[in-house]
Write an enzyme that holds these catalytic residues in place. Sequence first.
Site, PDB file in Angstrom:
ATOM      1  N   TYR A 147       0.817  -1.215   0.000  1.00 28.53           N
ATOM      2  CA  TYR A 147       0.000   0.000   0.000  1.00 28.53           C
ATOM      3  C   TYR A 147       0.850   1.264   0.000  1.00 28.53           C
ATOM      4  CZ  TYR A 147      -4.456  -2.348   0.936  1.00 28.53           C
ATOM      5  OH  TYR A 147      -5.597  -3.100   0.850  1.00 28.53           O
ATOM      6  N   LYS A 197       3.736 -15.646   4.116  1.00 22.80           N
ATOM      7  CA  LYS A 197       3.904 -16.324   2.819  1.00 22.80           C
ATOM      8  C   LYS A 197       5.403 -16.448   2.565  1.00 22.80           C
ATOM      9  CE  LYS A 197       2.322 -17.844  -1.203  1.00 22.80           C
ATOM     10  NZ  LYS A 197       1.422 -18.996  -1.401  1.00 22.80           N
ATOM     11  N   ASP A 229      -2.533 -18.500   2.413  1.00 19.40           N
ATOM     12  CA  ASP A 229      -3.549 -19.201   1.611  1.00 19.40           C
ATOM     13  C   ASP A 229      -4.226 -20.292   2.437  1.00 19.40           C
ATOM     14  OD1 ASP A 229      -1.051 -20.458   1.564  1.00 19.40           O
ATOM     15  OD2 ASP A 229      -1.093 -20.956  -0.568  1.00 19.40           O
ATOM     16  N   ASP A 253      -6.110  -7.069   4.747  1.00 20.32           N
ATOM     17  CA  ASP A 253      -7.258  -6.503   4.033  1.00 20.32           C
ATOM     18  C   ASP A 253      -8.163  -7.633   3.548  1.00 20.32           C
ATOM     19  OD1 ASP A 253      -8.899  -4.648   2.673  1.00 20.32           O
ATOM     20  OD2 ASP A 253      -7.834  -5.054   0.801  1.00 20.32           O
ATOM     21  N   ASP A 257     -11.975  -9.210   5.346  1.00 18.18           N
ATOM     22  CA  ASP A 257     -13.266  -9.277   4.655  1.00 18.18           C
ATOM     23  C   ASP A 257     -13.793 -10.710   4.639  1.00 18.18           C
ATOM     24  OD1 ASP A 257     -13.330  -6.530   4.077  1.00 18.18           O
ATOM     25  OD2 ASP A 257     -14.082  -6.864   2.049  1.00 18.18           O
TER      26      ASP A 257
HETATM   27  C1  IPM Z   1     -10.142  -1.457   4.161  1.00 20.51           C
HETATM   28  C2  IPM Z   1     -10.328  -0.936   2.754  1.00 20.51           C
HETATM   29  C3  IPM Z   1      -9.156  -0.061   2.399  1.00 20.51           C
HETATM   30  C4  IPM Z   1      -7.910  -0.938   2.417  1.00 20.51           C
HETATM   31  C5  IPM Z   1      -9.206   0.692   1.066  1.00 20.51           C
HETATM   32  C6  IPM Z   1     -10.541   1.310   0.796  1.00 20.51           C
HETATM   33  C7  IPM Z   1      -8.108   1.704   1.006  1.00 20.51           C
HETATM   34  O1  IPM Z   1     -10.525  -1.967   1.852  1.00 20.51           O
HETATM   35  O2  IPM Z   1     -10.006  -0.637   5.085  1.00 20.51           O
HETATM   36  O3  IPM Z   1     -10.138  -2.678   4.340  1.00 20.51           O
HETATM   37  O4  IPM Z   1      -7.659  -1.670   1.463  1.00 20.51           O
HETATM   38  O5  IPM Z   1      -7.205  -0.886   3.412  1.00 20.51           O
HETATM   39 MN    MN Z   2     -10.756  -3.895   2.786  1.00 20.22          MN
END
Ligand code: IPM
Ligand code: MN
Length: 370
Positions: A147, A197, A229, A253, A257
């Site tokens: 990032y 990894k 993974d 990230d 999710d």
């Molecule tokens: C998160 C989001 C952010 C990230 C993006 C929107 C910059 O997906 O906070 O998880 O990837 O960190």
């Molecule tokens: Mn995210």
Amino acid sequence: MTNAHKIAILEGDAIGPEIMRQALRVFSTLEQHRDVAFELIHAPFGAQAYFDHGQAFPETTKAICDEADAILKGPVGLSFEESKKIPVEEQAERGAILPLRARFETFANFRPIYLSKDMAHFSPLKPEIIRDGIDILLIRELVGGLYFGEKDRGVNADGLRYVHETLAYDERQIERVVRVAFEQARARRGKLHNIHKSNVLMSSVLWNEVFEEVQADYPDIEVHHQLVDAAATALCLNPAQFDVMVMENMFGDILSDQGGGILGSLGLMPSACLGPEKAYYEPSHGSAPDIAGKNMANPYSMIGSVAMMLDMSFNMKDEASFVWDAMTEVFESGVTTADLKGVGDSAKTVGTDAFGDLVIEALERKLAAD
Ligand code: IPM
Ligand code: MN
Ligand code: NAD
């Protein structure tokens, strides 16, 4: 009356203002029932800030954040098509979120993946996998890696468009987040999964070296090393094996999710982003443009981010627990939000506002009884 806690409020885009409205009610409720005051300072941030002020993170907002004791941020960003209306560098993610993280060096991102036993029916996983619910603390390094590494785009000698994106970490960046994770493991169930990894990435080889150096200070913690993974599969097949997980930025990230996925919705994912001096709090998810303006968004992630702020920035541990308990109680009473609809059996679906009403009522009862 104690001095007011000063909080910068960045409500964000799409569902941001809808879920922020419900979350802010927690502060006024606490003011009515406790000797505490909050000064909420609203500031533009994100895609709407770009349209209104020409910048996704305006200078005035930076100054407000600098002055604040803590920052509460709603999700920002636009749909894939809408975001093309903004130059790439000023889009909310690159133009606002990453600079916010860099400004306050919020290196430790706490993303709890939590489902109480009585909310387990929200998960798409089978009851025999879920057992007593899910209780994982995913810690994501938030200001390093791909990032923030050097980037370069151009056309090479063969006339082909190319891009370079660098995954950079130094040992100090790794050490500080790994140490935070060991401390959390010690405060919880004493188990830490190091997600990496190192079979491919040199960044993970250094990560693991530093991890083992820090580990020497925590002989009481049970450590597991898991490839990222394999960890993705393990989160689905046996989430109960995890207590605390720590990993670099991009792995975190994606896996966080997935954490929302095993709970049943990203709407159940709050987070805290901790820096050396200041913290900001935000849902883990995005601005959900697909459901914006429909009173359908689940405000749990935003209200939970307030609970994390009360706990971690203001040391209001009892009040934070009351907020969590109020939300859990509402869900356990058979009420659900649209994102979780269909997962429960006879649940009554309520909108964003009505869920907020129920949580505030439950919170008031708890504060009055205490
Ligand atoms: C998160 C989001 C952010 C990230 C993006 C929107 C910059 O997906 O906070 O998880 O990837 O960190
Ligand atoms: Mn995210
Ligand atoms: P998203 O997280 O916004 O949505 C993914 C899915 O989850 C959608 O179906 C959405 O409706 C649902 N969802 C998310 N939060 C919900 C909630 N509280 N209640 C009910 N349902 C919810 O991801 P996306 O659609 O890929 O991204 C949309 C925008 O958000 C993009 O511009 C992206 O860059 C941005 N984004 C911002 C942040 C942030 O501000 N920290 C985080 C992730 C994505």
